[in-house]
Design an enzyme around this catalytic site. Structure first.
Site, PDB file in Angstrom:
ATOM      1  N   SER A 185       0.226  -4.439  -0.256  1.00  0.00           N
ATOM      2  CA  SER A 185       0.117  -3.014   0.083  1.00  0.00           C
ATOM      3  C   SER A 185       1.576  -2.600  -0.059  1.00  0.00           C
ATOM      4  O   SER A 185       2.650  -2.971   0.589  1.00  0.00           O
ATOM      5  CB  SER A 185      -0.259  -2.639   1.436  1.00  0.00           C
ATOM      6  OG  SER A 185       0.095  -1.378   2.040  1.00  0.00           O
ATOM      7  N   ASP A 335      -5.712   3.491  -6.455  1.00  0.00           N
ATOM      8  CA  ASP A 335      -6.257   4.832  -6.229  1.00  0.00           C
ATOM      9  C   ASP A 335      -6.929   5.493  -7.266  1.00  0.00           C
ATOM     10  O   ASP A 335      -7.887   6.588  -7.282  1.00  0.00           O
ATOM     11  CB  ASP A 335      -4.766   5.694  -6.043  1.00  0.00           C
ATOM     12  CG  ASP A 335      -4.179   5.319  -4.898  1.00  0.00           C
ATOM     13  OD1 ASP A 335      -4.770   4.851  -3.947  1.00  0.00           O
ATOM     14  OD2 ASP A 335      -2.874   5.732  -4.888  1.00  0.00           O
ATOM     15  N   LYS A 362      -9.184   4.110   2.831  1.00  0.00           N
ATOM     16  CA  LYS A 362      -8.530   5.084   2.105  1.00  0.00           C
ATOM     17  C   LYS A 362      -8.867   6.450   2.917  1.00  0.00           C
ATOM     18  O   LYS A 362      -9.301   6.399   3.900  1.00  0.00           O
ATOM     19  CB  LYS A 362      -8.773   4.936   0.891  1.00  0.00           C
ATOM     20  CG  LYS A 362      -8.189   4.006   0.069  1.00  0.00           C
ATOM     21  CD  LYS A 362      -6.402   3.740   0.058  1.00  0.00           C
ATOM     22  CE  LYS A 362      -6.156   2.635  -0.748  1.00  0.00           C
ATOM     23  NZ  LYS A 362      -4.556   2.512  -0.384  1.00  0.00           N
ATOM     24  N   ARG A 366     -13.974   4.864   0.512  1.00  0.00           N
ATOM     25  CA  ARG A 366     -14.397   5.079  -0.933  1.00  0.00           C
ATOM     26  C   ARG A 366     -15.263   4.508  -1.637  1.00  0.00           C
ATOM     27  O   ARG A 366     -16.094   4.852  -2.768  1.00  0.00           O
ATOM     28  CB  ARG A 366     -13.116   5.237  -1.875  1.00  0.00           C
ATOM     29  CG  ARG A 366     -12.219   6.285  -1.626  1.00  0.00           C
ATOM     30  CD  ARG A 366     -10.741   6.386  -2.189  1.00  0.00           C
ATOM     31  NE  ARG A 366     -10.233   7.531  -2.057  1.00  0.00           N
ATOM     32  CZ  ARG A 366      -8.764   7.605  -2.348  1.00  0.00           C
ATOM     33  NH1 ARG A 366      -8.162   6.773  -2.856  1.00  0.00           N
ATOM     34  NH2 ARG A 366      -8.296   8.815  -2.147  1.00  0.00           N
TER      35      ARG A 366
HETATM   36  C1  S3P Z   1       0.814   4.283  -1.591  1.00  0.00           C
HETATM   37  C2  S3P Z   1       0.297   2.911  -1.592  1.00  0.00           C
HETATM   38  C3  S3P Z   1      -1.174   2.723  -1.871  1.00  0.00           C
HETATM   39  C4  S3P Z   1      -1.869   3.885  -2.343  1.00  0.00           C
HETATM   40  C5  S3P Z   1      -1.298   5.208  -1.613  1.00  0.00           C
HETATM   41  C6  S3P Z   1       0.131   5.506  -2.039  1.00  0.00           C
HETATM   42  C7  S3P Z   1       2.427   4.301  -1.555  1.00  0.00           C
HETATM   43  O1  S3P Z   1      -1.654   2.540  -0.317  1.00  0.00           O
HETATM   44  O2  S3P Z   1      -3.177   3.727  -2.202  1.00  0.00           O
HETATM   45  O3  S3P Z   1      -2.141   6.279  -2.256  1.00  0.00           O
HETATM   46  O4  S3P Z   1       2.860   5.387  -1.901  1.00  0.00           O
HETATM   47  O5  S3P Z   1       3.132   3.400  -1.187  1.00  0.00           O
HETATM   48  P1  S3P Z   1      -1.598   0.984   0.058  1.00  0.00           P
HETATM   49  O6  S3P Z   1      -0.196   0.493   0.494  1.00  0.00           O
HETATM   50  O7  S3P Z   1      -2.288   0.993   1.367  1.00  0.00           O
HETATM   51  O8  S3P Z   1      -2.290   0.134  -0.918  1.00  0.00           O
END
Ligand code: S3P
Length: 452
Positions: A185, A335, A362, A366
């Site tokens: 993440s 995403d 999310k 989803r």
């Molecule tokens: C993001 C990381 C992702 C993504 C989110 C934006 C970011 O989430 O789904 O829309 O900008 O660091 P996760 O870190 O929970 O996977």
């Protein structure tokens, strides 16, 4: 002819959008630009706010999510000009100098705002913060960032055993840690790196597979001492750097471009060029997945802008094949799974999306939402605990769809509707403004109806 196929009905803050494609003759044509990358826009605002001097952000996203980040940063003393795509100016307060806000910080719908900001707040000694957001955000898990921050010595309280916002934070001097994250993440990784900025010594984060690396690139550009090790998938930051204001040029968001890629593929005789799209390899899983599905996409005029690779993407209609999508590919397209599910419905054969249980936490669940709403349109979709199984090749029928306040769900169904029989009504379509305020205008612009 550019006849309107979209009607919008608004009441209170809810928008109901009706897409009524013609029975024949619809194609998508033209060149378009998508808004600035959401992840990069958040990071540019945050790093600009804690740097010394002025940061200029060009091409940044004006969506609701970066507005939430800007609102929180202003409440802590950063001066940020009105968001506009030409240039946003941020006057930073300097590393460690965010002020205590006199009200609750409101992160709106934005998981990135709350999770990244927690790293900055937890490491700001002698200041107290409360951060919260909308109903969706208050239901999303925060332990993934609260736990490692607590290992660094952070003091954080919240609902459900400190795992849900509103969260209260008493800022502290933290201790550097070497943290191995159980999930890939970028929000977790970035939170810890931002906490590491204000912490003596070296803070390291290791992840199971590589997530987007915009924080690493931008921290280096602002002058932080940061090193990545591709083999161990770890990144180390040295605490207490002086960050210097920068000019950040934000490329178009590939997560927004993904809707047009799939739209052009599934609407016959279409050809679109999406200009100026960020193609950072940690984000291009969508291109790899669509290639597995035998899509026709050309990457043209590739350049490097402000440390991020950028290109034009040319896409044409094609017949798609089902594919298996899982493993290390998932963090690189997390995403884009809602719109990949739409592509799978129009592909020949079976598509299996697995290892994607993260989708359940999310902006909406989803997996459940895509399964239930695609099924309503007549698709053959089976919900799995960690993904979706879709048997393609079917026809969709327009019906009434719920967006569940999820921007990517609203936009995915607008694309599915283009190739459905009859009218599709999307309830809650205003959610698109979270990441793509002009989505429906752009959709209308590229629709061409050829009378037979
Ligand atoms: C993001 C990381 C992702 C993504 C989110 C934006 C970011 O989430 O789904 O829309 O900008 O660091 P996760 O870190 O929970 O996977």
């Amino acid at each position: 002819m550019n006849q309107s196929i979209i009607t919008i009905h608004s009441s209170h803050s809810q928008q109901q959008l009706v897409i009524d494609p013609p029975k024949a003759g619809l194609t998508l044509q033209g060149n378009l630009r998508v808004p600035g990358d959401k992840s990069i826009s958040h990071r540019a605002l945050m790093l600009g706010a804690i740097a010394q001097g002025k940061t200029r952000i060009q091409g940044g996203l004006l969506g609701e999510d970066p507005r939430s980040t800007a609102r929180c940063l202003r409440a802590m003393g950063a001066s940020i000009s009105e968001l506009n795509p030409q240039q946003v100016e941020v006057e930073g307060v300097g590393n460690g100098n965010l002020q205590e806000p006199d009200a609750v910080l409101d992160a709106g719908n934005s998981g990135t705002t709350v999770r990244l900001m927690l790293g900055l707040l937890a490491s700001s000694p002698q200041r107290f913060f409360v951060i919260s957001g909308d109903e969706s955000l208050r239901s999303r898990p925060m332990s993934r960032v609260v736990e490692p921050l607590k290992q660094m010595g952070a003091q954080i309280w919240g609902r459900q055993n400190n795992s849900r916002a509103p969260l209260a934070i008493q800022g502290q001097s933290l201790q550097a840690i070497d943290y191995t994250s159980p999930i890939a993440s970028a929000q977790v990784k970035s939170c810890i790196l931002l906490a590491g900025l204000m912490t003596e010594g070296r803070t390291t984060v290791t992840e199971p597979s590589l997530s987007r690396d915009h924080s690493e690139r931008m921290l280096a550009a602002f002058g932080a001492d940061i090193a990545t090790d591709a083999e161990t998938k770890s990144v180390t930051i040295q605490g207490k750097p002086t960050l210097k204001g920068q000019t950040i040029v934000v490329p178009g968001d590939i997560s927004s471009a993904a809707f047009w890629l799939v739209a052009a593929m599934i609407v016959p005789d279409s050809e679109l060029v999406i200009e100026n799209v960020g193609i950072n390899p940690t984000r291009t899983g969508i291109l790899d997945a669509l290639e597995r599905m035998e899509a026709d996409i050309a990457i043209e005029d590739q350049t490097l802008i402000a440390g991020e690779p950028v290109a034009n993407l040319r896409v044409r209609s094609c017949s798609l094949k089902g594919a298996e999508i899982g493993g290390n590919l998932i963090p690189r397209l997390i995403d884009e799974i809602p719109i990949i599910a739409v592509a799978a419905v129009f592909a020949q054969g079976r598509t299996l999306i697995k290892d994607a249980a993260e989708l359940r936490v999310k902006e909406s669940d989803r997996i459940a939402v895509m399964a239930s709403q695609l099924t309503k349109m007549g698709a053959k979709v089976t919900e799995r605990s960690d993904g979706l199984e879709i048997v393609g090749g079917g026809n969709l029928t327009g019906t009434e769809i719920e967006a569940y306040n999820d921007h990517r769900v609203a936009m995915s169904f607008a694309i599915a509707a283009l190739n459905a029989q009859g009218k599709t009504t999307i309830n809650g379509a205003q959610a698109a403004a979270i990441s793509y305020p002009d989505f429906f205008e752009n959709l209308q612009q590229i629709c061409q109806i050829n009378s037979l």
